[in-house]
Design a protein around this motif. Structure first.
Motif, PDB file in Angstrom:
ATOM      1  N   SER A  70       0.830  -1.210   0.000  1.00 51.51           N
ATOM      2  CA  SER A  70       0.000   0.000   0.000  1.00 51.51           C
ATOM      3  C   SER A  70       0.858   1.252   0.000  1.00 51.51           C
ATOM      4  CB  SER A  70      -0.926   0.002   1.222  1.00 51.51           C
ATOM      5  OG  SER A  70      -1.865  -1.042   1.155  1.00 51.51           O
ATOM      6  N   ASN A  71       1.945   1.234   0.766  1.00 48.77           N
ATOM      7  CA  ASN A  71       2.837   2.395   0.810  1.00 48.77           C
ATOM      8  C   ASN A  71       3.550   2.609  -0.518  1.00 48.77           C
ATOM      9  OD1 ASN A  71       3.134   3.937   3.447  1.00 48.77           O
ATOM     10  ND2 ASN A  71       3.155   1.839   4.213  1.00 48.77           N
ATOM     11  N   THR A 188       4.486   8.531   3.446  1.00 45.92           N
ATOM     12  CA  THR A 188       4.937   7.137   3.408  1.00 45.92           C
ATOM     13  C   THR A 188       6.170   6.936   4.287  1.00 45.92           C
ATOM     14  OG1 THR A 188       6.220   7.611   1.405  1.00 45.92           O
ATOM     15  CG2 THR A 188       4.005   6.706   1.104  1.00 45.92           C
ATOM     16  N   PRO A 189       5.981   6.780   5.592  1.00 50.57           N
ATOM     17  CA  PRO A 189       7.128   6.538   6.482  1.00 50.57           C
ATOM     18  C   PRO A 189       7.679   5.136   6.265  1.00 50.57           C
ATOM     19  CG  PRO A 189       5.093   6.273   7.698  1.00 50.57           C
ATOM     20  CD  PRO A 189       4.708   6.785   6.333  1.00 50.57           C
ATOM     21  N   HIS A 190       8.902   4.907   6.724  1.00 52.77           N
ATOM     22  CA  HIS A 190       9.485   3.579   6.550  1.00 52.77           C
ATOM     23  C   HIS A 190      10.302   3.183   7.773  1.00 52.77           C
ATOM     24  CE1 HIS A 190      12.379   6.542   4.865  1.00 52.77           C
ATOM     25  NE2 HIS A 190      13.271   5.807   5.487  1.00 52.77           N
ATOM     26  N   LEU A 191      10.327   1.888   8.038  1.00 55.19           N
ATOM     27  CA  LEU A 191      11.108   1.358   9.148  1.00 55.19           C
ATOM     28  C   LEU A 191      12.588   1.378   8.796  1.00 55.19           C
ATOM     29  CD1 LEU A 191       8.906  -1.732  10.037  1.00 55.19           C
ATOM     30  CD2 LEU A 191       9.123   0.344  11.391  1.00 55.19           C
ATOM     31  N   GLN A 216      -8.877  -0.861   6.925  1.00 54.01           N
ATOM     32  CA  GLN A 216      -9.076   0.532   6.552  1.00 54.01           C
ATOM     33  C   GLN A 216      -8.143   0.896   5.394  1.00 54.01           C
ATOM     34  OE1 GLN A 216     -11.341   2.561   7.894  1.00 54.01           O
ATOM     35  NE2 GLN A 216     -12.019   1.099   9.449  1.00 54.01           N
ATOM     36  N   ASN A 217      -8.623   1.709   4.476  1.00 54.55           N
ATOM     37  CA  ASN A 217      -7.758   2.191   3.398  1.00 54.55           C
ATOM     38  C   ASN A 217      -6.638   3.037   3.985  1.00 54.55           C
ATOM     39  OD1 ASN A 217      -9.269   1.011   1.356  1.00 54.55           O
ATOM     40  ND2 ASN A 217     -10.577   2.793   1.118  1.00 54.55           N
ATOM     41  N   LEU A 218      -5.429   2.814   3.487  1.00 55.80           N
ATOM     42  CA  LEU A 218      -4.290   3.572   3.997  1.00 55.80           C
ATOM     43  C   LEU A 218      -4.361   5.031   3.567  1.00 55.80           C
ATOM     44  CD1 LEU A 218      -1.561   3.368   5.517  1.00 55.80           C
ATOM     45  CD2 LEU A 218      -0.479   3.026   3.293  1.00 55.80           C
ATOM     46  N   TYR A 219      -4.961   5.305   2.394  1.00 50.32           N
ATOM     47  CA  TYR A 219      -5.003   6.668   1.876  1.00 50.32           C
ATOM     48  C   TYR A 219      -6.281   6.874   1.076  1.00 50.32           C
ATOM     49  CZ  TYR A 219      -3.360   4.191  -2.279  1.00 50.32           C
ATOM     50  OH  TYR A 219      -3.237   3.312  -3.326  1.00 50.32           O
ATOM     51  N   HIS A 220      -6.609   8.161   0.850  1.00 49.95           N
ATOM     52  CA  HIS A 220      -7.747   8.536   0.004  1.00 49.95           C
ATOM     53  C   HIS A 220      -7.278   9.616  -0.969  1.00 49.95           C
ATOM     54  CE1 HIS A 220      -9.956   6.677   3.365  1.00 49.95           C
ATOM     55  NE2 HIS A 220     -10.882   6.421   2.463  1.00 49.95           N
ATOM     56  N   CYS A 221      -7.830   9.580  -2.182  1.00 47.57           N
ATOM     57  CA  CYS A 221      -7.452  10.538  -3.220  1.00 47.57           C
ATOM     58  C   CYS A 221      -8.689  11.210  -3.790  1.00 47.57           C
ATOM     59  CB  CYS A 221      -6.719   9.847  -4.372  1.00 47.57           C
ATOM     60  SG  CYS A 221      -5.273   8.906  -3.906  1.00 47.57           S
ATOM     61  N   SER A 222      -8.527  12.445  -4.234  1.00 46.08           N
ATOM     62  CA  SER A 222      -9.606  13.094  -4.982  1.00 46.08           C
ATOM     63  C   SER A 222      -9.670  12.492  -6.382  1.00 46.08           C
ATOM     64  CB  SER A 222      -9.370  14.606  -5.049  1.00 46.08           C
ATOM     65  OG  SER A 222      -8.119  14.902  -5.635  1.00 46.08           O
ATOM     66  N   LYS A 223     -10.793  12.702  -7.065  1.00 45.43           N
ATOM     67  CA  LYS A 223     -11.011  12.060  -8.363  1.00 45.43           C
ATOM     68  C   LYS A 223     -10.029  12.520  -9.438  1.00 45.43           C
ATOM     69  CE  LYS A 223     -15.941  11.112  -7.706  1.00 45.43           C
ATOM     70  NZ  LYS A 223     -17.325  11.326  -8.211  1.00 45.43           N
ATOM     71  N   GLY A 224      -9.505  13.723  -9.299  1.00 49.57           N
ATOM     72  CA  GLY A 224      -8.599  14.245 -10.317  1.00 49.57           C
ATOM     73  C   GLY A 224      -7.159  13.787 -10.172  1.00 49.57           C
ATOM     74  N   ILE A 225      -6.863  13.024  -9.123  1.00 46.72           N
ATOM     75  CA  ILE A 225      -5.504  12.523  -8.931  1.00 46.72           C
ATOM     76  C   ILE A 225      -5.197  11.466  -9.984  1.00 46.72           C
ATOM     77  CG2 ILE A 225      -4.076  11.096  -7.409  1.00 46.72           C
ATOM     78  CD1 ILE A 225      -4.104  13.980  -6.549  1.00 46.72           C
ATOM     79  N   LYS A 226      -4.063  11.627 -10.666  1.00 48.93           N
ATOM     80  CA  LYS A 226      -3.679  10.690 -11.720  1.00 48.93           C
ATOM     81  C   LYS A 226      -3.019   9.449 -11.126  1.00 48.93           C
ATOM     82  CE  LYS A 226      -2.925  14.359 -15.116  1.00 48.93           C
ATOM     83  NZ  LYS A 226      -1.938  15.030 -15.992  1.00 48.93           N
ATOM     84  N   LYS A 227      -3.256   8.305 -11.752  1.00 44.77           N
ATOM     85  CA  LYS A 227      -2.671   7.040 -11.301  1.00 44.77           C
ATOM     86  C   LYS A 227      -1.623   6.577 -12.307  1.00 44.77           C
ATOM     87  CE  LYS A 227      -5.659   6.995  -7.947  1.00 44.77           C
ATOM     88  NZ  LYS A 227      -6.793   6.062  -7.901  1.00 44.77           N
ATOM     89  N   PRO A 228      -0.570   5.921 -11.845  1.00 43.94           N
ATOM     90  CA  PRO A 228       0.438   5.383 -12.769  1.00 43.94           C
ATOM     91  C   PRO A 228      -0.182   4.367 -13.728  1.00 43.94           C
ATOM     92  CG  PRO A 228       1.260   5.367 -10.511  1.00 43.94           C
ATOM     93  CD  PRO A 228      -0.197   5.702 -10.434  1.00 43.94           C
ATOM     94  N   ILE A 229       0.402   4.247 -14.913  1.00 45.27           N
ATOM     95  CA  ILE A 229      -0.036   3.259 -15.896  1.00 45.27           C
ATOM     96  C   ILE A 229       0.671   1.939 -15.586  1.00 45.27           C
ATOM     97  CG2 ILE A 229      -0.011   2.617 -18.335  1.00 45.27           C
ATOM     98  CD1 ILE A 229       0.028   5.638 -18.967  1.00 45.27           C
TER      99      ILE A 229
END
Length: 290
Positions: A70-71, A188-191, A216-229
């Motif tokens: 998820s991170n 996105t913190p990391h150990l 629970q979902n780790l994050y939420h995005c608005s609809k206009g946020i682009k996703k990687p292909i």
């Protein structure tokens, strides 16, 4: 590295994040289901026939693989939308009262963003990515978010007092990143294997993230946020595309594959990263999501 363990007819997973193309060799990956749920909190191992009682997950840290995945997905989404740090803001929203209802926290943030998007228009459309975090003393939840003003023609800024007046529920903080790396790791913190003064904050936040409730979902995005292909293709086809579009190999990493695939031959897992100058549009045509 001169040795290339990906063959031309191998299947590769292709991920396009802004001006980078990342290839993973998945030719020897097991893409068949190995377990099957049979109800009653049990599943069966398809290969061995063994019936196993499922362990109920209570915290996100109970499934580290899922949390890490998820991170990584979140960081890719952040990278895809990070164009100019002048058009990005960080915000933190806290509660004056103790609250442990994540659903209410997410609803409160939606109301907050609805007001901002209706009333703050001088920077264009506001897109966001948000996460819910646990206080360091574990007494309540608060919100971290990245606001993207990518349509803006000037540096974006929101006054802290304005944000607090709109939020109405507690303290607010507003910040601005200095470099892209600050944006990538804000949510996105990391150990760390070895905790130092320099990385202790990230390490502590990662431990707190593990305490969030499972499911629970780790994050939420608005609809206009682009996703990687993301899609799959043969290595031969992708190499042709990369050459025609002036991508250059940035780095190559090769690992011994810990699993012996039923197909044999390829004993290595390979990751290649290609990069080219930023362009306004990019894509690889028809693709098959996986």
């Amino acid at each position: 590295m001169n040795n290339n363990f990906i063959k031309d007819n191998d299947t590769v997973r292709v991920k396009v994040v802004r001006n980078k193309v990342i290839l993973h060799n998945i030719n020897t990956c097991n893409r068949r289901a190995t377990i099957k749920r049979i109800g009653g909190g049990r599943h069966i191992n398809v290969r061995t026939g063994e019936i196993v009682e499922e362990t109920r997950q209570v915290k996100r840290g109970d499934s580290m693989y899922s949390l890490i995945e998820s991170n990584l997905k979140l960081q890719d989404i952040i990278k895809e939308n990070t164009i100019n740090t002048d058009h990005i803001l960080f915000i933190t929203l806290t509660y004056a009262q103790k609250i442990f209802d994540i659903k209410k926290v997410n609803e409160d943030f939606k109301v907050f963003m609805k007001w901002l998007r209706r009333n703050i228009t001088e920077f264009g459309t506001i897109e966001y990515i948000s996460t819910v975090a646990l206080h360091s003393d574990k007494t309540s939840y608060h919100i971290h978010a990245i606001l993207f003003f990518n349509e803006s023609t000037k540096s974006a800024w929101l006054d802290k007092d304005l944000v607090e007046r709109v939020w109405k529920k507690g303290f607010a903080w507003v910040g601005k990143p200095k470099r892209n790396r600050d944006v990538y790791f804000y949510l996105t913190p990391h150990l760390s294997n070895e905790v130092t003064n320099k990385n202790s904050h990230m390490h502590k936040n990662a431990l707190l993230q593990m305490e969030l409730p499972a499911g629970q979902n780790l994050y939420h995005c608005s609809k206009g946020i682009k996703k990687p292909i993301i899609h799959t293709d043969t290595y031969e086809n992708i190499k042709k595309y990369l050459k025609e579009n002036s991508y250059e190999l940035e780095n190559e990493q090769i690992y011994l594959n810990p699993m012996k695939a039923h197909r044999g031959n390829n004993l290595y897992y390979c990751k290649e990263t290609y990069k080219k100058e930023e362009t306004k549009s990019y894509g690889l045509g028809k693709r098959t999501p996986i």
